[in-house]
Design a protein around this motif. Structure first.
Motif, PDB file in Angstrom:
ATOM      1  N   ALA A 119      38.053  25.917  42.080  1.00  0.00           N
ATOM      2  CA  ALA A 119      38.709  24.991  41.158  1.00  0.00           C
ATOM      3  C   ALA A 119      37.700  24.224  40.304  1.00  0.00           C
ATOM      4  CB  ALA A 119      39.601  24.027  41.925  1.00  0.00           C
ATOM      5  N   ARG A 120      36.573  23.863  40.894  1.00  0.00           N
ATOM      6  CA  ARG A 120      35.565  23.121  40.126  1.00  0.00           C
ATOM      7  C   ARG A 120      35.040  23.963  38.970  1.00  0.00           C
ATOM      8  NH1 ARG A 120      32.567  21.548  45.559  1.00  0.00           N
ATOM      9  NH2 ARG A 120      32.821  23.781  45.625  1.00  0.00           N
ATOM     10  N   GLU A 121      34.732  25.226  39.248  1.00  0.00           N
ATOM     11  CA  GLU A 121      34.243  26.119  38.189  1.00  0.00           C
ATOM     12  C   GLU A 121      35.330  26.357  37.149  1.00  0.00           C
ATOM     13  OE1 GLU A 121      32.827  29.838  39.694  1.00  0.00           O
ATOM     14  OE2 GLU A 121      31.354  28.874  41.010  1.00  0.00           O
ATOM     15  N   HIS A 122      36.562  26.549  37.617  1.00  0.00           N
ATOM     16  CA  HIS A 122      37.680  26.858  36.720  1.00  0.00           C
ATOM     17  C   HIS A 122      37.943  25.724  35.734  1.00  0.00           C
ATOM     18  CE1 HIS A 122      41.448  28.545  35.352  1.00  0.00           C
ATOM     19  NE2 HIS A 122      42.027  27.388  35.596  1.00  0.00           N
ATOM     20  N   PHE A 123      37.909  24.477  36.199  1.00  0.00           N
ATOM     21  CA  PHE A 123      38.181  23.366  35.297  1.00  0.00           C
ATOM     22  C   PHE A 123      36.987  23.040  34.401  1.00  0.00           C
ATOM     23  CE2 PHE A 123      41.633  22.695  38.341  1.00  0.00           C
ATOM     24  CZ  PHE A 123      42.678  22.694  37.440  1.00  0.00           C
ATOM     25  N   ALA A 124      35.784  23.367  34.853  1.00  0.00           N
ATOM     26  CA  ALA A 124      34.605  23.186  33.998  1.00  0.00           C
ATOM     27  C   ALA A 124      34.558  24.273  32.927  1.00  0.00           C
ATOM     28  CB  ALA A 124      33.334  23.218  34.843  1.00  0.00           C
ATOM     29  N   ASP A 125      35.000  25.482  33.292  1.00  0.00           N
ATOM     30  CA  ASP A 125      35.014  26.605  32.352  1.00  0.00           C
ATOM     31  C   ASP A 125      36.254  27.453  32.644  1.00  0.00           C
ATOM     32  OD1 ASP A 125      34.568  28.798  30.727  1.00  0.00           O
ATOM     33  OD2 ASP A 125      32.947  29.608  31.959  1.00  0.00           O
ATOM     34  N   PRO A 126      37.361  27.224  31.911  1.00  0.00           N
ATOM     35  CA  PRO A 126      38.596  27.968  32.168  1.00  0.00           C
ATOM     36  C   PRO A 126      38.438  29.482  32.070  1.00  0.00           C
ATOM     37  CG  PRO A 126      39.040  26.108  30.744  1.00  0.00           C
ATOM     38  CD  PRO A 126      37.545  26.210  30.880  1.00  0.00           C
ATOM     39  N   GLY A 127      37.396  29.944  31.432  1.00  0.00           N
ATOM     40  CA  GLY A 127      37.145  31.382  31.330  1.00  0.00           C
ATOM     41  C   GLY A 127      36.358  31.942  32.499  1.00  0.00           C
ATOM     42  N   ALA A 128      36.029  31.098  33.479  1.00  0.00           N
ATOM     43  CA  ALA A 128      35.242  31.553  34.630  1.00  0.00           C
ATOM     44  C   ALA A 128      35.983  32.653  35.388  1.00  0.00           C
ATOM     45  CB  ALA A 128      34.959  30.374  35.561  1.00  0.00           C
ATOM     46  N   LYS A 129      35.230  33.627  35.841  1.00  0.00           N
ATOM     47  CA  LYS A 129      35.816  34.752  36.570  1.00  0.00           C
ATOM     48  C   LYS A 129      36.300  34.319  37.947  1.00  0.00           C
ATOM     49  CE  LYS A 129      34.734  38.353  33.916  1.00  0.00           C
ATOM     50  NZ  LYS A 129      35.756  39.045  33.222  1.00  0.00           N
ATOM     51  N   ALA A 130      37.368  34.954  38.396  1.00  0.00           N
ATOM     52  CA  ALA A 130      37.889  34.712  39.739  1.00  0.00           C
ATOM     53  C   ALA A 130      36.938  35.338  40.758  1.00  0.00           C
ATOM     54  CB  ALA A 130      39.276  35.324  39.875  1.00  0.00           C
ATOM     55  N   LYS A 131      36.888  34.746  41.942  1.00  0.00           N
ATOM     56  CA  LYS A 131      36.054  35.292  43.018  1.00  0.00           C
ATOM     57  C   LYS A 131      36.609  36.645  43.483  1.00  0.00           C
ATOM     58  CE  LYS A 131      33.591  31.523  43.307  1.00  0.00           C
ATOM     59  NZ  LYS A 131      32.383  31.482  42.523  1.00  0.00           N
ATOM     60  N   ARG A 132      37.941  36.710  43.606  1.00  0.00           N
ATOM     61  CA  ARG A 132      38.647  37.933  43.970  1.00  0.00           C
ATOM     62  C   ARG A 132      39.970  37.947  43.227  1.00  0.00           C
ATOM     63  NH1 ARG A 132      39.043  38.095  50.321  1.00  0.00           N
ATOM     64  NH2 ARG A 132      39.210  35.892  49.970  1.00  0.00           N
ATOM     65  N   THR A 133      40.495  39.120  42.988  1.00  0.00           N
ATOM     66  CA  THR A 133      41.781  39.257  42.315  1.00  0.00           C
ATOM     67  C   THR A 133      42.636  40.269  43.060  1.00  0.00           C
ATOM     68  OG1 THR A 133      40.916  38.711  40.136  1.00  0.00           O
ATOM     69  CG2 THR A 133      42.906  40.019  40.182  1.00  0.00           C
ATOM     70  N   ARG A 134      43.913  39.933  43.216  1.00  0.00           N
ATOM     71  CA  ARG A 134      44.871  40.866  43.808  1.00  0.00           C
ATOM     72  C   ARG A 134      45.957  41.113  42.770  1.00  0.00           C
ATOM     73  NH1 ARG A 134      49.404  39.368  47.594  1.00  0.00           N
ATOM     74  NH2 ARG A 134      50.499  41.353  47.707  1.00  0.00           N
ATOM     75  N   LEU A 135      45.969  42.311  42.202  1.00  0.00           N
ATOM     76  CA  LEU A 135      46.965  42.693  41.213  1.00  0.00           C
ATOM     77  C   LEU A 135      48.294  42.913  41.919  1.00  0.00           C
ATOM     78  CD1 LEU A 135      47.447  43.319  38.210  1.00  0.00           C
ATOM     79  CD2 LEU A 135      46.941  45.707  38.760  1.00  0.00           C
ATOM     80  N   VAL A 136      49.316  42.207  41.476  1.00  0.00           N
ATOM     81  CA  VAL A 136      50.644  42.320  42.092  1.00  0.00           C
ATOM     82  C   VAL A 136      51.536  43.229  41.259  1.00  0.00           C
ATOM     83  CG1 VAL A 136      52.669  41.033  42.858  1.00  0.00           C
ATOM     84  CG2 VAL A 136      50.388  40.040  43.128  1.00  0.00           C
ATOM     85  N   ALA A 137      51.468  43.112  39.932  1.00  0.00           N
ATOM     86  CA  ALA A 137      52.273  43.970  39.052  1.00  0.00           C
ATOM     87  C   ALA A 137      51.576  44.084  37.700  1.00  0.00           C
ATOM     88  CB  ALA A 137      53.672  43.403  38.889  1.00  0.00           C
ATOM     89  N   ARG A 138      51.803  45.217  37.044  1.00  0.00           N
ATOM     90  CA  ARG A 138      51.263  45.436  35.695  1.00  0.00           C
ATOM     91  C   ARG A 138      52.296  46.195  34.876  1.00  0.00           C
ATOM     92  NH1 ARG A 138      46.311  45.769  32.772  1.00  0.00           N
ATOM     93  NH2 ARG A 138      46.383  47.433  31.215  1.00  0.00           N
ATOM     94  N   CYS A 139      52.558  45.688  33.665  1.00  0.00           N
ATOM     95  CA  CYS A 139      53.512  46.339  32.748  1.00  0.00           C
ATOM     96  C   CYS A 139      52.805  46.553  31.423  1.00  0.00           C
ATOM     97  CB  CYS A 139      54.729  45.446  32.511  1.00  0.00           C
ATOM     98  SG  CYS A 139      55.563  44.956  34.007  1.00  0.00           S
ATOM     99  N   GLU A 140      52.773  47.788  30.970  1.00  0.00           N
ATOM    100  CA  GLU A 140      52.085  48.098  29.727  1.00  0.00           C
ATOM    101  C   GLU A 140      53.071  48.201  28.576  1.00  0.00           C
ATOM    102  OE1 GLU A 140      49.244  51.214  29.990  1.00  0.00           O
ATOM    103  OE2 GLU A 140      48.411  50.414  31.866  1.00  0.00           O
ATOM    104  N   SER A 141      52.624  47.745  27.420  1.00  0.00           N
ATOM    105  CA  SER A 141      53.447  47.799  26.226  1.00  0.00           C
ATOM    106  C   SER A 141      53.602  49.245  25.775  1.00  0.00           C
ATOM    107  CB  SER A 141      52.795  46.966  25.107  1.00  0.00           C
ATOM    108  OG  SER A 141      53.510  47.106  23.920  1.00  0.00           O
ATOM    109  N   SER A 142      54.798  49.593  25.334  1.00  0.00           N
ATOM    110  CA  SER A 142      55.041  50.964  24.869  1.00  0.00           C
ATOM    111  C   SER A 142      55.088  51.026  23.354  1.00  0.00           C
ATOM    112  CB  SER A 142      56.350  51.485  25.468  1.00  0.00           C
ATOM    113  OG  SER A 142      57.413  50.654  25.071  1.00  0.00           O
ATOM    114  N   ARG A 143      54.716  49.928  22.677  1.00  0.00           N
ATOM    115  CA  ARG A 143      54.776  49.898  21.204  1.00  0.00           C
ATOM    116  C   ARG A 143      53.579  50.543  20.591  1.00  0.00           C
ATOM    117  NH1 ARG A 143      57.356  43.916  20.612  1.00  0.00           N
ATOM    118  NH2 ARG A 143      58.692  44.223  22.343  1.00  0.00           N
TER     119      ARG A 143
END
Length: 143
Positions: A119-143
């Motif tokens: 949280a400290r890194e995130h609020f200092a730099d909102p673009g900071a990378k996550a330590k880990r990520t768990r993808l739950v769902a992904r929807c791609e545009s068909s346009r």
């Protein structure tokens, strides 16, 4: 003499009222709050739920809360958490609903995920990378 006594008594009562919670065990009161958000230590590292718009070049930006739950930020967070608890099928359904509400270009997508952040890194730099990520769902545009 009466006016002078009142002049001393009134401020003493006000000061006593403000500091009474410190002396007596009260549930919660001004100025000393026992509300857990302020009265206990919280780890700076936490899992957060997110809905992100992923552009063709891979940049990810948060989806506005009003698009997720048509309401306030806390409603959006609760919607995401409840959907995640209901499983992948419900998460994929919410992902498609969000995709339908937005106009995405070709090769853009919506991702619903849980990020483990500092949280400290995130609020200092909102673009900071996550330590880990768990993808739950992904929807791609068909346009």
């Amino acid at each position: 003499m009466r006016g002078r006594a009142a002049a001393y008594l009134l401020p003493a009562l006000l000061v006593g009222t403000v500091f009474a919670p410190a002396v007596w065990d009260l549930d919660d009161s001004y100025p000393l709050s026992t509300y857990p958000m302020f009265s206990r230590y919280r780890e700076p590292i936490a899992w957060v739920v997110r809905a992100l718009r992923v552009e063709a070049d891979g940049r990810a930006t948060p989806v506005a809360p009003a698009v997720i739950a048509e309401g306030e930020p806390m409603q959006a967070i609760v919607t995401l958490k409840r959907t995640f608890r209901r499983g992948r099928r419900a998460s994929q359904e919410l992902c498609r609903e969000i995709l339908a509400r937005l106009e995405l270009g070709p090769d853009e997508a919506i991702e619903l995920r849980r990020d483990y952040i500092d949280a400290r890194e995130h609020f200092a730099d909102p673009g900071a990378k996550a330590k880990r990520t768990r993808l739950v769902a992904r929807c791609e545009s068909s346009r």
